[in-house]
Design a protein around this motif. Structure first.
Motif, PDB file in Angstrom:
ATOM      1  N   PRO A  32       0.840  -1.202   0.000  1.00  0.00           N
ATOM      2  CA  PRO A  32       0.000   0.000   0.000  1.00  0.00           C
ATOM      3  C   PRO A  32       0.876   1.253   0.000  1.00  0.00           C
ATOM      4  O   PRO A  32       1.956   1.264   0.598  1.00  0.00           O
ATOM      5  CB  PRO A  32      -0.809  -0.116   1.286  1.00  0.00           C
ATOM      6  N   ASN A  33       0.408   2.296  -0.683  1.00  0.00           N
ATOM      7  CA  ASN A  33       1.263   3.479  -0.821  1.00  0.00           C
ATOM      8  C   ASN A  33       0.547   4.798  -0.573  1.00  0.00           C
ATOM      9  O   ASN A  33       1.095   5.841  -0.891  1.00  0.00           O
ATOM     10  CB  ASN A  33       1.908   3.495  -2.205  1.00  0.00           C
ATOM     11  N   ASP A  34      -0.647   4.772  -0.041  1.00  0.00           N
ATOM     12  CA  ASP A  34      -1.307   6.046   0.215  1.00  0.00           C
ATOM     13  C   ASP A  34      -2.256   5.948   1.403  1.00  0.00           C
ATOM     14  O   ASP A  34      -2.758   4.892   1.733  1.00  0.00           O
ATOM     15  CB  ASP A  34      -2.063   6.537  -1.018  1.00  0.00           C
ATOM     16  N   ILE A  35      -2.436   7.099   2.027  1.00  0.00           N
ATOM     17  CA  ILE A  35      -3.413   7.233   3.100  1.00  0.00           C
ATOM     18  C   ILE A  35      -4.204   8.495   2.811  1.00  0.00           C
ATOM     19  O   ILE A  35      -3.632   9.565   2.576  1.00  0.00           O
ATOM     20  CB  ILE A  35      -2.745   7.333   4.488  1.00  0.00           C
ATOM     21  N   ASP A  36      -5.528   8.361   2.780  1.00  0.00           N
ATOM     22  CA  ASP A  36      -6.432   9.486   2.555  1.00  0.00           C
ATOM     23  C   ASP A  36      -7.143   9.791   3.866  1.00  0.00           C
ATOM     24  O   ASP A  36      -7.592   8.875   4.555  1.00  0.00           O
ATOM     25  CB  ASP A  36      -7.483   9.140   1.496  1.00  0.00           C
ATOM     26  N   VAL A  37      -7.237  11.069   4.199  1.00  0.00           N
ATOM     27  CA  VAL A  37      -7.855  11.483   5.460  1.00  0.00           C
ATOM     28  C   VAL A  37      -8.898  12.552   5.185  1.00  0.00           C
ATOM     29  O   VAL A  37      -8.648  13.496   4.430  1.00  0.00           O
ATOM     30  CB  VAL A  37      -6.781  12.040   6.432  1.00  0.00           C
ATOM     31  N   LEU A  38     -10.056  12.396   5.803  1.00  0.00           N
ATOM     32  CA  LEU A  38     -11.096  13.420   5.796  1.00  0.00           C
ATOM     33  C   LEU A  38     -11.310  13.858   7.238  1.00  0.00           C
ATOM     34  O   LEU A  38     -11.699  13.049   8.084  1.00  0.00           O
ATOM     35  CB  LEU A  38     -12.405  12.881   5.207  1.00  0.00           C
ATOM     36  N   LEU A  39     -11.025  15.105   7.525  1.00  0.00           N
ATOM     37  CA  LEU A  39     -11.279  15.689   8.836  1.00  0.00           C
ATOM     38  C   LEU A  39     -12.648  16.353   8.788  1.00  0.00           C
ATOM     39  O   LEU A  39     -12.874  17.255   7.974  1.00  0.00           O
ATOM     40  CB  LEU A  39     -10.201  16.728   9.174  1.00  0.00           C
ATOM     41  N   VAL A  40     -13.584  15.890   9.600  1.00  0.00           N
ATOM     42  CA  VAL A  40     -14.936  16.443   9.607  1.00  0.00           C
ATOM     43  C   VAL A  40     -15.052  17.399  10.793  1.00  0.00           C
ATOM     44  O   VAL A  40     -14.975  16.992  11.953  1.00  0.00           O
ATOM     45  CB  VAL A  40     -15.997  15.324   9.664  1.00  0.00           C
ATOM     46  N   LEU A  41     -15.216  18.664  10.451  1.00  0.00           N
ATOM     47  CA  LEU A  41     -15.272  19.725  11.451  1.00  0.00           C
ATOM     48  C   LEU A  41     -16.671  19.883  12.020  1.00  0.00           C
ATOM     49  O   LEU A  41     -17.653  19.485  11.404  1.00  0.00           O
ATOM     50  CB  LEU A  41     -14.842  21.048  10.802  1.00  0.00           C
ATOM     51  N   LYS A  42     -16.731  20.488  13.193  1.00  0.00           N
ATOM     52  CA  LYS A  42     -18.029  20.787  13.804  1.00  0.00           C
ATOM     53  C   LYS A  42     -18.752  21.819  12.939  1.00  0.00           C
ATOM     54  O   LYS A  42     -18.133  22.762  12.429  1.00  0.00           O
ATOM     55  CB  LYS A  42     -17.839  21.326  15.220  1.00  0.00           C
ATOM     56  N   ASP A  43     -20.046  21.634  12.779  1.00  0.00           N
ATOM     57  CA  ASP A  43     -20.825  22.509  11.911  1.00  0.00           C
ATOM     58  C   ASP A  43     -20.825  23.971  12.366  1.00  0.00           C
ATOM     59  O   ASP A  43     -20.922  24.877  11.544  1.00  0.00           O
ATOM     60  CB  ASP A  43     -22.265  22.012  11.798  1.00  0.00           C
ATOM     61  N   ASP A  44     -20.696  24.216  13.656  1.00  0.00           N
ATOM     62  CA  ASP A  44     -20.739  25.590  14.154  1.00  0.00           C
ATOM     63  C   ASP A  44     -19.364  26.257  14.212  1.00  0.00           C
ATOM     64  O   ASP A  44     -19.227  27.369  14.698  1.00  0.00           O
ATOM     65  CB  ASP A  44     -21.409  25.638  15.528  1.00  0.00           C
ATOM     66  N   LEU A  45     -18.349  25.607  13.682  1.00  0.00           N
ATOM     67  CA  LEU A  45     -17.002  26.171  13.699  1.00  0.00           C
ATOM     68  C   LEU A  45     -16.915  27.334  12.712  1.00  0.00           C
ATOM     69  O   LEU A  45     -17.317  27.218  11.560  1.00  0.00           O
ATOM     70  CB  LEU A  45     -15.974  25.095  13.318  1.00  0.00           C
ATOM     71  N   ASP A  46     -16.384  28.451  13.171  1.00  0.00           N
ATOM     72  CA  ASP A  46     -16.218  29.636  12.329  1.00  0.00           C
ATOM     73  C   ASP A  46     -14.761  29.707  11.879  1.00  0.00           C
ATOM     74  O   ASP A  46     -13.873  30.008  12.671  1.00  0.00           O
ATOM     75  CB  ASP A  46     -16.604  30.886  13.128  1.00  0.00           C
ATOM     76  N   LEU A  47     -14.521  29.423  10.603  1.00  0.00           N
ATOM     77  CA  LEU A  47     -13.153  29.392  10.086  1.00  0.00           C
ATOM     78  C   LEU A  47     -12.532  30.778   9.948  1.00  0.00           C
ATOM     79  O   LEU A  47     -11.335  30.891   9.659  1.00  0.00           O
ATOM     80  CB  LEU A  47     -13.112  28.670   8.740  1.00  0.00           C
ATOM     81  N   THR A  48     -13.329  31.841  10.159  1.00  0.00           N
ATOM     82  CA  THR A  48     -12.761  33.187  10.089  1.00  0.00           C
ATOM     83  C   THR A  48     -12.119  33.598  11.413  1.00  0.00           C
ATOM     84  O   THR A  48     -11.387  34.582  11.465  1.00  0.00           O
ATOM     85  CB  THR A  48     -13.833  34.230   9.697  1.00  0.00           C
ATOM     86  N   GLU A  49     -12.387  32.837  12.479  1.00  0.00           N
ATOM     87  CA  GLU A  49     -11.778  33.145  13.777  1.00  0.00           C
ATOM     88  C   GLU A  49     -10.295  32.788  13.742  1.00  0.00           C
ATOM     89  O   GLU A  49      -9.884  31.858  13.053  1.00  0.00           O
ATOM     90  CB  GLU A  49     -12.463  32.350  14.890  1.00  0.00           C
ATOM     91  N   PRO A  50      -9.479  33.530  14.518  1.00  0.00           N
ATOM     92  CA  PRO A  50      -8.053  33.191  14.555  1.00  0.00           C
ATOM     93  C   PRO A  50      -7.819  31.885  15.329  1.00  0.00           C
ATOM     94  O   PRO A  50      -8.428  31.666  16.374  1.00  0.00           O
ATOM     95  CB  PRO A  50      -7.418  34.385  15.279  1.00  0.00           C
ATOM     96  N   PHE A  51      -6.971  31.047  14.773  1.00  0.00           N
ATOM     97  CA  PHE A  51      -6.609  29.787  15.415  1.00  0.00           C
ATOM     98  C   PHE A  51      -5.105  29.753  15.593  1.00  0.00           C
ATOM     99  O   PHE A  51      -4.362  30.331  14.801  1.00  0.00           O
ATOM    100  CB  PHE A  51      -7.016  28.585  14.546  1.00  0.00           C
ATOM    101  N   PRO A  52      -4.620  29.029  16.609  1.00  0.00           N
ATOM    102  CA  PRO A  52      -3.173  28.850  16.735  1.00  0.00           C
ATOM    103  C   PRO A  52      -2.650  28.119  15.498  1.00  0.00           C
ATOM    104  O   PRO A  52      -3.389  27.365  14.855  1.00  0.00           O
ATOM    105  CB  PRO A  52      -3.010  27.983  17.988  1.00  0.00           C
ATOM    106  N   PRO A  53      -1.374  28.312  15.151  1.00  0.00           N
ATOM    107  CA  PRO A  53      -0.818  27.681  13.940  1.00  0.00           C
ATOM    108  C   PRO A  53      -1.018  26.172  13.869  1.00  0.00           C
ATOM    109  O   PRO A  53      -1.303  25.640  12.807  1.00  0.00           O
ATOM    110  CB  PRO A  53       0.665  28.034  13.996  1.00  0.00           C
ATOM    111  N   TYR A  54      -0.911  25.464  14.983  1.00  0.00           N
ATOM    112  CA  TYR A  54      -1.052  24.011  14.930  1.00  0.00           C
ATOM    113  C   TYR A  54      -2.466  23.592  14.537  1.00  0.00           C
ATOM    114  O   TYR A  54      -2.663  22.527  13.964  1.00  0.00           O
ATOM    115  CB  TYR A  54      -0.615  23.344  16.242  1.00  0.00           C
ATOM    116  N   ILE A  55      -3.462  24.421  14.827  1.00  0.00           N
ATOM    117  CA  ILE A  55      -4.833  24.131  14.403  1.00  0.00           C
ATOM    118  C   ILE A  55      -5.025  24.582  12.957  1.00  0.00           C
ATOM    119  O   ILE A  55      -5.579  23.851  12.136  1.00  0.00           O
ATOM    120  CB  ILE A  55      -5.867  24.820  15.319  1.00  0.00           C
ATOM    121  N   LYS A  56      -4.551  25.772  12.638  1.00  0.00           N
ATOM    122  CA  LYS A  56      -4.678  26.284  11.272  1.00  0.00           C
ATOM    123  C   LYS A  56      -4.023  25.322  10.281  1.00  0.00           C
ATOM    124  O   LYS A  56      -4.553  25.068   9.206  1.00  0.00           O
ATOM    125  CB  LYS A  56      -4.037  27.671  11.185  1.00  0.00           C
ATOM    126  N   ASN A  57      -2.871  24.753  10.640  1.00  0.00           N
ATOM    127  CA  ASN A  57      -2.186  23.803   9.758  1.00  0.00           C
ATOM    128  C   ASN A  57      -2.992  22.523   9.564  1.00  0.00           C
ATOM    129  O   ASN A  57      -2.847  21.838   8.554  1.00  0.00           O
ATOM    130  CB  ASN A  57      -0.796  23.476  10.296  1.00  0.00           C
TER     131      ASN A  57
END
Length: 103
Positions: free
Chosen positions: A27-52
Motif C-alpha cells: 500500500p502506498n497512500d493514506i487518505d484522510v477526511l477531517l470532519v469539522l463541527k458545523d458551528d465552527l467559524d473558520l474566520t476566527e483566529p486559530f493557533p498555527p497548529y490548528i490552522k495547519n
C-alpha cells in the motif's frame, strides 16, 4: 496532531482511507477526511497548529497524507465519504472505512 485537534474541540471525527485497507501487497497512500463541527467559524483566529490542520498542502508535505476537510452536514463531506467507499477498478463494490470519533 490528533490530540491537538481533540483538545481544540474543532472536529467531530476523522475518516481514514487508502490502499492500506485493501489487499494490495505494498500500500502506498493514506487518505484522510477531517470532519469539522458545523458551528465552527473558520474566520476566527486559530493557533498555527490548528490552522495547519486545515491545510492540505501542509499535511501532505509533513505527514505524506492526502488530506481533505469538510463539515458534518455539508454535502461535500458526504461526497468524499462516498468516494472513499468505492473500490478502485471494481464498479459497484464498496469497502469499509476507519472512523475515529474525536468529540
Amino acid at each position: 496532531c490528533m490530540n491537538e485537534l481533540v483538545n481544540a474541540n474543532v472536529a467531530k471525527f476523522v475518516i481514514i482511507n487508502g490502499s492500506f485497507i485493501t489487499d494490495i501487497d505494498e500500500p502506498n497512500d493514506i487518505d484522510v477526511l477531517l470532519v469539522l463541527k458545523d458551528d465552527l467559524d473558520l474566520t476566527e483566529p486559530f493557533p498555527p497548529y490548528i490552522k495547519n490542520s486545515f491545510n492540505g498542502n501542509y499535511i501532505k508535505k509533513y505527514f505524506q497524507l492526502d488530506f481533505k476537510f469538510g463539515f458534518e452536514d455539508d454535502t461535500s463531506a458526504q461526497e468524499i465519504i462516498s468516494l472513499f467507499r468505492k473500490v478502485k477498478e471494481q464498479p459497484g463494490k464498496e469497502k469499509g472505512l476507519l472512523k475515529i470519533i474525536l468529540n
